[in-house]
Write a protein that holds these residues in place. Structure first.
Motif, PDB file in Angstrom:
ATOM      1  N   TYR A   1       0.855  -1.178   0.000  1.00 27.47           N
ATOM      2  CA  TYR A   1       0.000   0.000   0.000  1.00 27.47           C
ATOM      3  C   TYR A   1       0.895   1.233   0.000  1.00 27.47           C
ATOM      4  CZ  TYR A   1      -3.144  -3.536   2.000  1.00 27.47           C
ATOM      5  OH  TYR A   1      -3.870  -4.675   2.243  1.00 27.47           O
TER       6      TYR A   1
ATOM      7  N   TYR B   1       0.937   5.466   0.690  1.00 30.35           N
ATOM      8  CA  TYR B   1       0.238   6.581   1.306  1.00 30.35           C
ATOM      9  C   TYR B   1       1.056   7.857   1.118  1.00 30.35           C
ATOM     10  CZ  TYR B   1      -2.606   3.102   3.746  1.00 30.35           C
ATOM     11  OH  TYR B   1      -3.449   2.066   4.030  1.00 30.35           O
TER      12      TYR B   1
ATOM     13  N   GLN C   1       1.565  11.754   2.860  1.00 29.67           N
ATOM     14  CA  GLN C   1       1.293  12.560   4.047  1.00 29.67           C
ATOM     15  C   GLN C   1       1.885  13.948   3.867  1.00 29.67           C
ATOM     16  OE1 GLN C   1       2.998  11.275   7.875  1.00 29.67           O
ATOM     17  NE2 GLN C   1       1.068  11.794   8.855  1.00 29.67           N
TER      18      GLN C   1
ATOM     19  N   GLU D   1      -0.739  16.811   8.382  1.00 28.17           N
ATOM     20  CA  GLU D   1      -1.962  16.133   7.956  1.00 28.17           C
ATOM     21  C   GLU D   1      -1.848  14.629   8.158  1.00 28.17           C
ATOM     22  OE1 GLU D   1      -3.344  19.297   4.489  1.00 28.17           O
ATOM     23  OE2 GLU D   1      -3.507  17.136   4.171  1.00 28.17           O
ATOM     24  N   GLY D   2      -2.988  13.943   8.006  1.00 30.39           N
ATOM     25  CA  GLY D   2      -3.030  12.496   8.164  1.00 30.39           C
ATOM     26  C   GLY D   2      -2.547  11.779   6.918  1.00 30.39           C
ATOM     27  N   LEU D   3      -2.482  10.459   7.027  1.00 38.82           N
ATOM     28  CA  LEU D   3      -2.068   9.620   5.908  1.00 38.82           C
ATOM     29  C   LEU D   3      -3.209   9.479   4.912  1.00 38.82           C
ATOM     30  CD1 LEU D   3      -0.363   7.043   8.196  1.00 38.82           C
ATOM     31  CD2 LEU D   3       0.830   8.113   6.291  1.00 38.82           C
TER      32      LEU D   3
ATOM     33  N   PHE E   1      -4.529   7.462   1.593  1.00 32.05           N
ATOM     34  CA  PHE E   1      -4.339   6.273   0.766  1.00 32.05           C
ATOM     35  C   PHE E   1      -4.172   6.663  -0.703  1.00 32.05           C
ATOM     36  CE2 PHE E   1      -4.825   2.081  -0.876  1.00 32.05           C
ATOM     37  CZ  PHE E   1      -5.682   2.176  -1.972  1.00 32.05           C
TER      38      PHE E   1
ATOM     39  N   TYR F   1      -3.174   0.391  -3.819  1.00 33.38           N
ATOM     40  CA  TYR F   1      -2.982  -0.922  -3.202  1.00 33.38           C
ATOM     41  C   TYR F   1      -2.634  -1.901  -4.314  1.00 33.38           C
ATOM     42  CZ  TYR F   1      -4.792  -5.484  -1.593  1.00 33.38           C
ATOM     43  OH  TYR F   1      -4.971  -6.814  -1.305  1.00 33.38           O
TER      44      TYR F   1
ATOM     45  N   ASP G   1      -6.353  -1.482  -6.239  1.00 28.85           N
ATOM     46  CA  ASP G   1      -7.169  -0.287  -5.985  1.00 28.85           C
ATOM     47  C   ASP G   1      -6.274   0.929  -6.101  1.00 28.85           C
ATOM     48  OD1 ASP G   1      -8.546   1.900  -4.725  1.00 28.85           O
ATOM     49  OD2 ASP G   1      -9.809   0.495  -3.655  1.00 28.85           O
TER      50      ASP G   1
ATOM     51  N   PHE H   1       4.686   7.062   2.313  1.00 25.80           N
ATOM     52  CA  PHE H   1       4.882   5.856   3.116  1.00 25.80           C
ATOM     53  C   PHE H   1       4.339   4.640   2.386  1.00 25.80           C
ATOM     54  CE2 PHE H   1       6.503   7.605   6.988  1.00 25.80           C
ATOM     55  CZ  PHE H   1       5.978   8.884   7.050  1.00 25.80           C
TER      56      PHE H   1
ATOM     57  N   PHE I   1       4.422  -0.505   8.431  1.00 25.52           N
ATOM     58  CA  PHE I   1       4.857   0.633   7.622  1.00 25.52           C
ATOM     59  C   PHE I   1       6.372   0.697   7.494  1.00 25.52           C
ATOM     60  CE2 PHE I   1       1.251   3.307   6.677  1.00 25.52           C
ATOM     61  CZ  PHE I   1       0.281   2.844   7.541  1.00 25.52           C
TER      62      PHE I   1
END
Lengths: 114, 113
Positions: free
Chosen positions: A33, A35, A37, A41-43, A45, A48, A56, A91, A105
């Motif tokens: 996966y 990500y 960031q 801020e948050g991770l 997506f 995948y 995805d 990440f 991770f």
């Protein structure tokens, strides 16, 4: 028993260049996966993948971004013609698949576009 | 739509004090819930993972609880240390074949001496 390995840790690119980020999953993990960031801020997506398949990519920008996970070798996140807004930490996580029990991770790649 | 909400957004406490972080989720069907700690500039590191049948899990000074009926989890940090300053992220995985977990936005914890 290495964890998820990402390289490089830091990457500086000029606007218009290409950035290639690599991710080697944990041993025994076949699901990867990616990500992004942004600072404070948050991770978010992005994509995948399983071996040789994109499962995805709903979080991936439609242009300039691509990802692959070949049969041999690491997963690659490729950003073409980078712009300043691509500067972020990227990440990678890997899992064994079922229910994400082993979701782990990497340390990330910090991309700076100058 | 699956969602994970964390509160508070940020928290400042004094060294040695305890604190509790909250996580509410709407993910269904539920498979498991994780708490991660992310230090500034580093990747998230797993603290605890709980499945449906588990209602508490400890990892040193970190204790996570899960109420699957109310779809709530908490992370309790005991006797905080300066090194606990980080972002704490709640992540919930869906059962039934979905492989993409749902992330909360995180709680930023600052521990002051």
């Amino acid at each position: 028993n290495a964890g998820v390995m990402q390289n490089p840790r830091h990457l500086v690119r000029r606007r218009g260049q290409e950035a290639r980020l690599r991710c080697s999953p944990m041993k025994g993990h076949s699901h990867v996966y990616w990500y992004r960031q942004l600072p404070e801020e948050g991770l978010k997506f992005m994509v995948y993948l399983q071996k040789e398949n994109i499962i995805d990519e709903s979080g991936m920008p439609k242009e300039r971004f691509s990802a692959e996970f070949p049969k041999e070798g690491p997963s690659i996140l490729r950003i073409q013609q980078v712009v300043r807004g691509d500067s972020a930490a990227y990440f990678c996580a890997s899992s064994s698949g079922a229910n994400n029990y082993g979701y782990t991770f990497g340390s990330g790649t910090r991309l700076t576009v100058v | 739509k699956n969602q994970v909400e964390q509160s508070p957004q940020s928290l400042i406490i004094l060294e040695g004090k305890n604190c509790t972080l909250q996580c509410n989720y709407t993910v269904s069907p539920f498979s498991n819930l994780r708490w991660y700690k992310q230090d500034t500039g580093r990747g998230p590191v797993s603290l605890t993972i709980m499945t449906f049948s588990e209602n508490t899990k400890s990892n040193g000074r970190y204790t996570a609880t899960l109420d699957a009926d109310t779809k709530q989890s908490s992370l309790h940090i005991t006797a905080s240390q300066l090194s606990d300053s980080a972002s704490y992220i709640c992540v919930v995985s869906e059962g039934g074949g979905s492989y993409i977990p749902t992330f909360g936005r995180g709680t930023s914890l600052i521990v002051h001496p």
